[in-house]
Design a protein around this motif. Structure first.
Motif, PDB file in Angstrom:
ATOM      1  N   UNK A 144       0.835  -1.199   0.000  1.00  0.00           N
ATOM      2  CA  UNK A 144       0.000   0.000   0.000  1.00  0.00           C
ATOM      3  C   UNK A 144       0.869   1.248   0.000  1.00  0.00           C
ATOM      4  N   UNK A 145       0.315   2.321  -0.517  1.00  0.00           N
ATOM      5  CA  UNK A 145       1.063   3.569  -0.586  1.00  0.00           C
ATOM      6  C   UNK A 145       1.285   4.152   0.801  1.00  0.00           C
ATOM      7  N   UNK A 146       0.248   4.127   1.634  1.00  0.00           N
ATOM      8  CA  UNK A 146       0.397   4.701   2.963  1.00  0.00           C
ATOM      9  C   UNK A 146       1.276   3.827   3.850  1.00  0.00           C
ATOM     10  N   UNK A 147       1.157   2.488   3.693  1.00  0.00           N
ATOM     11  CA  UNK A 147       1.920   1.580   4.534  1.00  0.00           C
ATOM     12  C   UNK A 147       1.491   1.695   5.979  1.00  0.00           C
ATOM     13  N   UNK A 148       2.434   1.534   6.866  1.00  0.00           N
ATOM     14  CA  UNK A 148       2.183   1.649   8.305  1.00  0.00           C
ATOM     15  C   UNK A 148       3.000   2.804   8.863  1.00  0.00           C
ATOM     16  N   UNK A 149       2.364   3.565   9.715  1.00  0.00           N
ATOM     17  CA  UNK A 149       3.084   4.649  10.376  1.00  0.00           C
ATOM     18  C   UNK A 149       4.094   4.072  11.371  1.00  0.00           C
ATOM     19  N   UNK A 150       5.022   4.920  11.806  1.00  0.00           N
ATOM     20  CA  UNK A 150       6.067   4.448  12.713  1.00  0.00           C
ATOM     21  C   UNK A 150       5.473   3.969  14.031  1.00  0.00           C
ATOM     22  N   UNK A 151       4.455   4.676  14.534  1.00  0.00           N
ATOM     23  CA  UNK A 151       3.841   4.232  15.781  1.00  0.00           C
ATOM     24  C   UNK A 151       3.096   2.916  15.596  1.00  0.00           C
TER      25      UNK A 151
END
Length: 1218
Positions: A419-426
Motif C-alpha cells: 500500500x502507498x500509505x503503509x504503516x506509520x512508525x507508531x
C-alpha cells in the motif's frame, strides 16, 4: 458522497437477502410436496456450447426466474431415509458405481478421483434419477449416517421431510463422524471429499452443469442439510457446498472470459462494411452470446442461492470448523473472481471474522486477507477495508494463538510493502518488540518485518557518506537495539533476524572495522555492537536458538552441521589475529572486555596449532588475559578470565602447556603479592593500603582457583589462619574474608577431585579430613556474623562441601570412606536458623522498595534461591534427615511465588526417597506451624493460611490413590495422634483438636477402606465427649464424603468413565491440580521476566453471550445452530463503516414453523421421537464450553513475555539441583 452511498447500498443489498428466506428454503418444512403433473412431452432443449458460466457479483435481489427455478428444485427435492437395506440395493436397476464405492475411494485417498467421477457420470447419463440417488447416498454416507435414500423417497418426499427422518434414524453409536475422526484418516477423508467436489464441477462444467437437474437438486439437498441441527449433517454439507461454490466461481470466470472474447469477435464482425459482413457468422456469434448469457444467469442463480442459503448462515455457525471452512472458501472467491466478489459487501465478512473467538477461524480469515493483499491490482479496492480494520489487525499481533499472530505479522508486512500509505512508525511499534518474544516463530516473523523496515531505511538513506550497506545496516540495528531498551536480550534479537539477515549478521569484517576505527562509534554504540557481535558469534558457532526458544531437543541435519562448522572455522580464522587488538583497545572497560573474553569459547581452538603465526597470536591472547586479570577486580571480568583460562588449559589441545605456563607465572606473582602482606595481616599491623592490595590479590587468586587447580600453591593454611585471626580480632574486611573463604573452599574441592583421581596415602586423607572439619567450624562461626556477604558465602560453601564429602559421594570409592564428613547437630541447627532468618524473610526485600533497585531485588532473590536449593540438595542426597525439610515445606504456600518450583521439586524427590517418611514430614510441618500458632494469638486467619498450605501439599501426592495409600494413612494417623495427645501441665484439655480441620484437607486422597479404618482409629483416640465438637465432626464428614456414593474412579480402575455427579472434593482437587503446576511454572518468571510494556489495543468482538434462559414470549425462536454461533451478523452496513468499534446487535433469528404450520403430515409420534434425539442434537451447554472465549488482550497480561537472561524456567532447576 456518491461513492459512500453506493457502498451503503451494497451493504443493504447483502443484509436484505441474509435476513430473508434462502433460495433453497433452509427451514425445516414438513408439508407434503405437490406431485408434478405431466402435461405432455417436454420440448427439446436448445443445444448448448461448451462454455461455463459467469456469476453476477455480489448476490442480487431474487428475480422471477430464480423463484421459478426454486419452485422446480423444491418439486424435485431429494432426501434419504434410513433403511436397513444395503446401499447396493438402491442401484439394482443401475449396474454402475455405487455410493459405497465412491465413499471407499474418497476415504482411501488412493483412487484417481477423475476415474471415480467419470464412472459416476456414465451411470448418471444412463439414468439421471439413479445417478443422482447414488450421489445423494454418498453424501449421506459421508455424514456418518448408515441410512439409505430409496427411489420411492426421492420421488415422493420433500428434502425437509427426508432430513427429518434421517435425523430420527441417525446412528447413535458414536458422536464421531468422518469429518471429525481424529488422526490421519481425517486429513485423508477431507482432502478426498474436497477433491471429489472439485473434479465433479470440472467434469460437468461444459454440459451437465446446465441441465437444470443435477446441480440444482444437489445444492438444494446441501442447503437443507446445512441447516440441520445434527452437526454431522451441517458440517459435511457446508464443506461440500462451499467447495461446489468454489468450482462454480471458477466456471463463472471462464464463461466471462469466453463471453468477452465472443462479444469482441461479434463487434469486430459487425463493424465491417455491409458487403464484407458474414451474416451467418454474425448469427452464430449472436447465438453463442445469447447462450453464454443464459448459462451465466443460470450459474449466477445457483451461486446466489448457495451464498444466501449456506454461506450467510453458516459463516456464523457455532462450530468453529464450519466457520473456518466458509471463510477459507470466501478468500478463494474474492481472489478468483474479484470483479464480482471483491467489494465491501463481501469484505465485511472477513472484517467481522477477525473478531471470532476461535483461533482457527481467525487464522483462515488472516490467510484469506494475505491472498488479497499479495495482488497489487486489488490494493485500490481494499483501501476502505484497510482503513476500517487496520487497528484490529495491529492488535492481533498479540493474539493468544501464536500461529495467528505470526500470520498477522506477515499480513501487516504485505500492507507495509504493497500500500502507498503503509504503516506509520507508531503502528510499526506494535510489531518491533515481538523480536524479543519467547515464541520463535512469532519472533522470526517480527524479525522479517524489522529487517524489511531496516532495508527500506537503508535504501532511502543518503549514500554520500561512502559507507557500505552492511555498515549502515549495523548502525541502524545498533540504534534500534539501544532505543528498544531491552538490553541483555541481544541473543533473542539476533535469533529473530538470523533466518532473514544471516549474511549481514555474519559480516565479521564490517563489525570489527567499526569497533577498531578511531572516532567511529559512540561509547554506548560500541557496547551495543560488541554485545550483538558476541550473540552472532554464539549463534553461528552453536547453531542453536537461545534459552526459552528451544522446543525439545533438535538434532542438526548434516547440512546444518556442515554450515555450522564452516561458520565456526571462518569466524575463528578471522578473529584469532583481531581479538588481541580488540582486547587491547577495550581492556580498561570492564563491561566490554568481559564480553570479548567470551569469544574464544566459541572458537575452533585446535586451529591455533595450524601455523606458527597463529601460535604468535595465542601468546598475544594469553598476555592480554594476564594483563586484564592484573588490571581488574570486577567479579564479571575475573570470572570471564577464569572460564577462558580453563578452556585454554584443557589437555585436549597441544598448546595447553603454553597456557599453563602463562597462568602459573601469573599465579606466582599474585601469591607472592599476597604472602608479602600476610604476616602483617596476621599480626594486625597492616594498614588500609596493605589490606586492599592483599585482598585484591587474593580475590584474583580465588577467581582463578575456580578454574585451575591451585593445591600446589598450598594457600589453604594461610587462608584458614587469616580467617581465624580476623574472627578473633573482630576485624571483618569483606573483600579479604570472602576471598579467603573461597580460596580455602576451592582448595578442599580440588583436593577431593585429586583424591578420587589418584590413590593418596592414609596420612594425607587424615590431614584432608582435618582441614575439612576445621573449615566447616570457621564457616559455622561465620553464619552468625552481621556481615551479609560473609554469611551468605559461608552458607553456600558449606552446602557444597557437605555434599562433596557426604556418604553418597564416597559410595563408588570405598577407599575414601574416611573422608566422609557429616554435619554436627549444632551445624544443622545453625543452617536451619539461617534458612528461617535470611531466606524465608522479607526484611531485606522491604528495604528495597525503590524502582531503581529492582535489579538489586532480582539479584537478592536469585541469591536466596541458590541458598535454598543448596539446603534442599543436602536433604535430597541424605546429608540432612528428611525431618530437616519441615523448615522448607511449611513455607511452600507463603513463598510460593519466589520458591515454589524449588520446594515442589524437593517434595517430589523426598517421596522417591521414602514415601511414608515424606508424608510424615509433611504432617510434621503442619503440626509445627499449628503449635507456633497456638503459642501466639490464636487466629482463624492463621488457621486458614495453614489450611491453604495443607491443600497445596495435598496436591503433591498425585492422583494414583493406590500408590499413596500407605503414606496417606501414616499422615492421618500422626495427625489424629497429635490432635488428641495428652496435654502438658498448664494446658487446656485437647488444645490441638482444631488440627483436624487442617487434616481434613488430605481426606480426599484416601481410599474408601482406609476411610473406614481411620474413622475407627479416630473414635479410639477421641474421648466420647469430643465426638460432637465441630472440628471432630468436620473431620468425620471429610472421611464419609464418598462412602455413600458410587465406587470411585480409582477403585474401579484407570479405565473407568468419570461420572457427571462427581463429588465436590474430587472436583476441587482436579481444579487445583490443573492450576497449581501452571502457577509453579510461571511463578518465578513473574518476578524476573521483563514483560513487554507495549500498549495493547483494545479489542472488540461481535460475539454475544446467549442468556441462560429465554423468557417465554410470542417471538420466533432461533434455530439451535444459529443461537450458539460464534459470530452474529450485524444487521446493517453501519457496523462495517464504523470500523472495529462495532455496536452490539441482536442475533438474526430464523423462523421455525409452528405446530399449526406443519400440517397433518407430522404426527405426535414423530414429534416425540424427534425431541428425544439428545445425543445427536448438540447440547447448548456443551457447545458453550466448546467455544472458548476470546478475551481482549487488554484484560489480561500478554502471553508474549521477554525472556530473562538471569534464569529461566527451562533450566533453573537443572542449574540449581545439578
Amino acid at each position: 458522497m456518491a461513492d459512500r452511498d453506493s457502498i451503503l447500498d451494497s451493504f443493504e443489498e447483502l443484509d436484505d437477502f441474509s435476513d430473508s428466506g434462502s433460495d433453497y428454503e433452509a427451514g425445516v418444512k414438513f408439508t407434503k410436496r405437490r406431485k408434478q403433473t405431466v402435461a405432455g412431452p417436454k420440448p427439446p432443449k436448445r443445444p448448448r456450447r461448451k462454455a461455463a458460466l459467469r456469476v453476477s457479483s455480489s448476490p442480487s435481489p431474487p428475480d422471477p426466474s430464480l423463484q421459478r427455478q426454486q419452485q422446480q428444485q423444491q418439486s424435485r427435492g431429494t432426501s434419504r431415509q434410513a433403511s436397513p437395506r444395503p446401499v447396493a440395493r438402491v442401484n439394482e436397476g443401475n449396474q454402475g458405481i455405487s455410493a459405497e464405492d465412491i465413499y471407499d475411494a474418497v476415504c482411501s485417498g488412493k483412487s484417481a478421483m477423475v476415474t471415480v467421477v467419470d464412472e459416476w457420470l456414465d451411470s448418471y447419463k444412463q439414468s439421471r434419477e439413479a445417478g443422482l440417488l447414488v450421489l445423494i447416498n454418498f453424501i449421506v454416507r459421508s455424514c456418518g449416517c448408515k441410512g439409505v435414500v430409496s427411489r420411492e423417497m426421492l420421488d415422493s418426499m420433500q428434502n425437509a421431510e427426508i432430513i427429518g427422518t434421517l435425523t430420527k434414524e441417525f446412528n447413535e453409536d458414536s458422536v464421531n463422524y468422518p469429518l471429525c475422526t481424529p488422526g490421519p484418516q481425517l486429513k485423508r477423508f477431507k482432502a478426498g471429499l474436497c477433491e471429489f467436489a472439485r473434479v465433479l464441477v470440472r467434469s460437468c462444467r461444459n454440459s451437465l452443469i446446465y441441465d437444470e437437474y443435477l446441480f440444482p437438486s444437489l445444492l438444494a439437498l446441501l442447503t437443507g442439510l446445512s441447516d440441520s441441527q445434527v452437526r454431522a449433517f451441517r458440517h459435511t454439507s457446508t464443506l461440500l457446498a462451499m467447495k461446489l461454490m468454489t468450482g462454480l466461481v471458477e466456471v463463472a470466470v471462464i464463461v466471462s472470459v469466453q463471453l468477452q472474447t465472443t462479444q469482441r469477435r461479434y463487434d469486430m464482425e459487425n463493424s465491417k462494411r455491409a458487403h464484407d459482413r458474414a451474416s451467418d457468422r454474425l448469427e452464430e456469434l449472436q447465438a453463442s452470446i445469447s447462450e453464454m448469457r443464459e448459462n451465466q444467469e443460470e450459474v449466477s442463480s445457483m451461486m446466489n442461492a448457495t451464498f444466501r442459503g449456506v454461506f450467510v448462515h453458516r459463516y456464523r455457525d457455532r462450530v468453529p470448523e464450519i466457520r473456518a471452512a466458509c471463510i477459507a472458501e470466501l478468500g478463494i472467491w474474492l481472489k478468483t473472481d474479484p470483479e464480482d466478489f471483491l467489494n465491501d459487501g463481501c469484505l465485511k465478512y472477513l472484517g467481522w471474522t477477525l473478531h471470532d473467538k476461535q483461533s482457527p477461524v481467525r487464522l483462515q480469515c488472516v490467510r484469506a486477507l494475505q491472498g488479497l493483499y499479495q495482488e497489487k491490482e486489488f490494493i485500490g479496492r481494499l483501501e476502505l477495508f484497510t482503513s476500517r480494520f487496520k487497528e484490529r489487525m495491529l492488535s492481533m499481533v498479540l493474539d493468544k494463538d501464536s500461529d495467528v499472530a505470526v500470520e498477522v505479522i506477515n499480513l501487516l508486512l504485505l500492507i507495509q510493502q504493497r500500500t502507498e500509505e503503509g504503516l506509520r512508525e507508531d503502528e510499526c511499534g506494535h510489531i518491533y518488540p515481538l523480536v524479543y518474544a519467547t515464541h520463535r516463530g512469532l519472533a522470526s516473523a517480527a524479525g522479517v518485518f524489522l529487517f524489511n523496515k531496516l532495508k527500506s531505511v537503508i535504501a532511502s538513506d543518503d549514500q554520500e557518506r561512502d559507507k557500505s550497506d552492511h555498515a549502515t545496516f549495523f548502525q541502524i540495528l545498533i540504534s534500534f537495539y539501544i532505543q528498544s531498551e531491552f538490553h541483555e536480550h541481544g541473543a533473542y534479537l539476533v535469533d529473530s533476524l538470523w533466518a532473514v539477515a544471516g549474511s549481514e549478521l555474519r559480516d565479521w569484517e564490517t563489525m570489527a572495522a567499526l569497533l577498531l576505527q578511531e572516532a567511529g562509534l559512540m561509547y554506548e554504540e560500541e557496547g551495543a555492537l560488541i554485545e550483538l557481535m558476541m550473540c552472532v558469534i554464539r549463534q553461528a558457532a552453536q547453531a542453536t536458538p537461545p534459552v526459552g526458544r528451544t522446543q525439545g531437543k533438535k538434532i542438526l541435519s548434516m547440512k546444518d552441521r556442515k554450515v555450522q562448522e564452516q561458520d565456526r572455522r571462518r569466524l575463528t580464522t578471522y578473529f584469532i589475529p583481531l581479538l588481541p587488538q580488540l582486547l587491547a583497545k577495550y581492556s580498561a572497560d570492564a563491561s566490554k572486555v568481559s564480553l570479548l573474553l567470551k569469544a574464544p569459547l566459541y572458537f575452533n581452538l585446535e586451529m591455533y596449532n595450524g601455523a606458527p603465526t597463529l601460535e604468535k597470536h595465542l601468546d598475544l591472547l594469553l598476555s592480554q588475559i594476564c594483563g586484564i586479570v592484573e588490571k581488574h577486580t570486577e567479579a564479571t571480568v575475573l570470572e570471564a578470565c577464569a572460564h577462558l583460562a580453563s578452556a585454554l588449559c584443557s589437555d585436549r589441545y597441544t598448546f595447553s602447556s603454553r597456557a599453563h605456563l602463562a597462568f602459573s607465572q601469573l599465579l606466582d606473582d599474585l601469591t607472592e603479592c599476597f604472602s608479602t602482606y600476610l604476616s602483617d595481616l596476621l599480626q594486625g599491623s597492616a594498614d588500609d593500603d596493605d589490606v586492599y592490595i592483599a585482598a585484591t590479590a587474593l580475590k584474583r587468586i580465588a577467581a582463578l582457583s575456580s578454574a585451575k587447580d591451585l593445591t600446589g600453591w598450598k594457600l589453604f593454611d594461610s587462608c584458614l589462619e587469616l580467617l581465624k585471626s580476623r574472627m578473633e580480632s573482630g576485624e571483618f574486611d569483606k573483600e579479604l574474608m570472602v576471598s579467603a573463604l573461597k580460596c580455602a573452599a576451592f582448595h578442599l574441592m580440588w583436593a577431593k577431585v585429586n583424591a578420587v583421581n589418584s590413590t593418596p596415602a592414609e596420612a594425607e586423607l587424615k590431614r584432608l579430613k582435618k582441614e575439612v572439619r576445621s573449615f566447616c567450624r570457621v564457616c559455622q562461626a561465620c553464619l552468625s556474623l552481621n556481615q551479609a556477604e560473609m554469611r551468605d558465602q559461608a552458607f553456600e560453601l558449606l552446602c557444597d562441601l557437605l555434599l562433596l564429602y557426604s556418604t553418597s559421594s564416597a559410595r563408588s570409592e570405598p577407599a575414601l570412606q574416611s573422608l566422609i564428613h557429616l554435619p554436627s547437630d549444632s551445624l544443622r541447627s545453625e543452617m536451619a536458623s539461617f534458612l528461617l532468618d535470611y531466606v524465608f524473610s522479607d526484611t531485606e526485600d522491604a528495604e528495597l522498595n525503590v524502582e531503581s533497585e529492582e535489579e538489586m531485588r532480582i539479584t537478592l532473590l536469585q541469591r536466596k534461591r541458590n541458598q535454598l536449593a543448596g539446603y534442599c540438595k543436602l536433604v535430597i542426597y541424605g546429608v540432612l534427615d528428611l525431618t530437616a525439610a519441615t523448615d522448607v515445606f511449611k513455607h511452600y504456600s507463603k513463598y510460593f511465588k519466589d520458591f515454589g518450583d524449588i520446594i515442589k521439586e524437593t517434595v517430589s524427590k523426598s517421596k522417591l526417597i521414602s514415601p511414608i517418611q515424606s508424608a510424615k514430614t509433611v504432617c510434621l510441618s503442619l503440626t509445627q506451624l499449628f503449635s507456633e500458632m497456638l503459642t501466639e494469638d490464636h487466629s482463624r486467619q492463621d488457621l486458614g493460611e495453614i489450611r491453604d498450605l495443607a491443600k497445596r501439599l495435598a496436591m503433591s501426592f498425585g492422583i494414583d490413590l493406590h500408590r499413596v495409600r500407605k503414606p496417606m494413612v501414616a499422615l492421618h494417623t500422626d495427625g489424629i495422634r497429635f490432635a488428641f495427645r495428652d496435654p502438658q501441665e498448664g494446658e487446656e484439655l485437647h488444645p490441638n483438636v482444631t488440627f483436624l480441620e487442617i487434616l481434613s484437607e488430605f481426606s480426599f486422597k484416601l481410599l474408601q477402606q482406609d476411610r473406614a479404618q481411620l474413622a475407627g482409629f479416630l473414635k479410639s483416640e477421641c474421648p466420647n465427649a469430643a465426638l460432637s465438637w465441630p472440628s471432630v465432626r468436620m473431620y468425620q464428614r471429610s472421611l464419609e464424603g464418598r462412602s455413600s456414593s458410587k465406587p470411585t474412579e480409582e477403585e474401579e480402575g484407570a479405565d473407568a468413565v468419570p461420572l457427571l455427579d462427581t463429588p465436590a472434593a474430587k472436583r476441587r482437587r482436579t481444579t487445583a491440580q490443573g492450576s497449581a503446576p501452571s502457577t509453579v511454572r510461571r511463578s518465578w518468571l513473574d518476578s524476573s521476566s521483563i514483560h513487554s510494556s507495549l500498549h495493547t489495543p483494545a479489542l472488540t468482538s461481535t460475539v454475544q453471550r446467549q442468556p441462560a434462559m429465554q423468557p417465554a414470549s410470542s417471538k420466533p425462536i432461533a434455530t439451535e445452530s444459529d443461537i450458539g454461533s460464534g459470530l452474529t451478523e450485524p444487521e446493517s452496513e453501519e457496523e462495517f463503516s464504523s470500523g472495529s468499534h462495532m455496536r452490539k446487535v441482536k442475533p438474526t433469528k430464523r423462523r421455525q414453523l409452528s405446530s399449526s404450520q406443519t400440517g397433518p403430515s407430522l404426527n405426535q409420534q414423530d414429534l416425540n421421537s424427534h425431541l428425544t434425539l439428545l445425543s445427536l442434537i448438540e447440547d447448548e451447554d456443551e457447545e458453550k464450553e466448546e467455544i472458548e472465549d476470546y478475551q481482549s488482550d487488554s484484560d489480561h497480561e500478554s502471553e508474549y513475555t521477554l525472556p530473562s537472561t538471569r534464569y529461566t524456567s527451562a533450566s533453573v532447576l537443572d542449574e540449581l539441583f545439578d
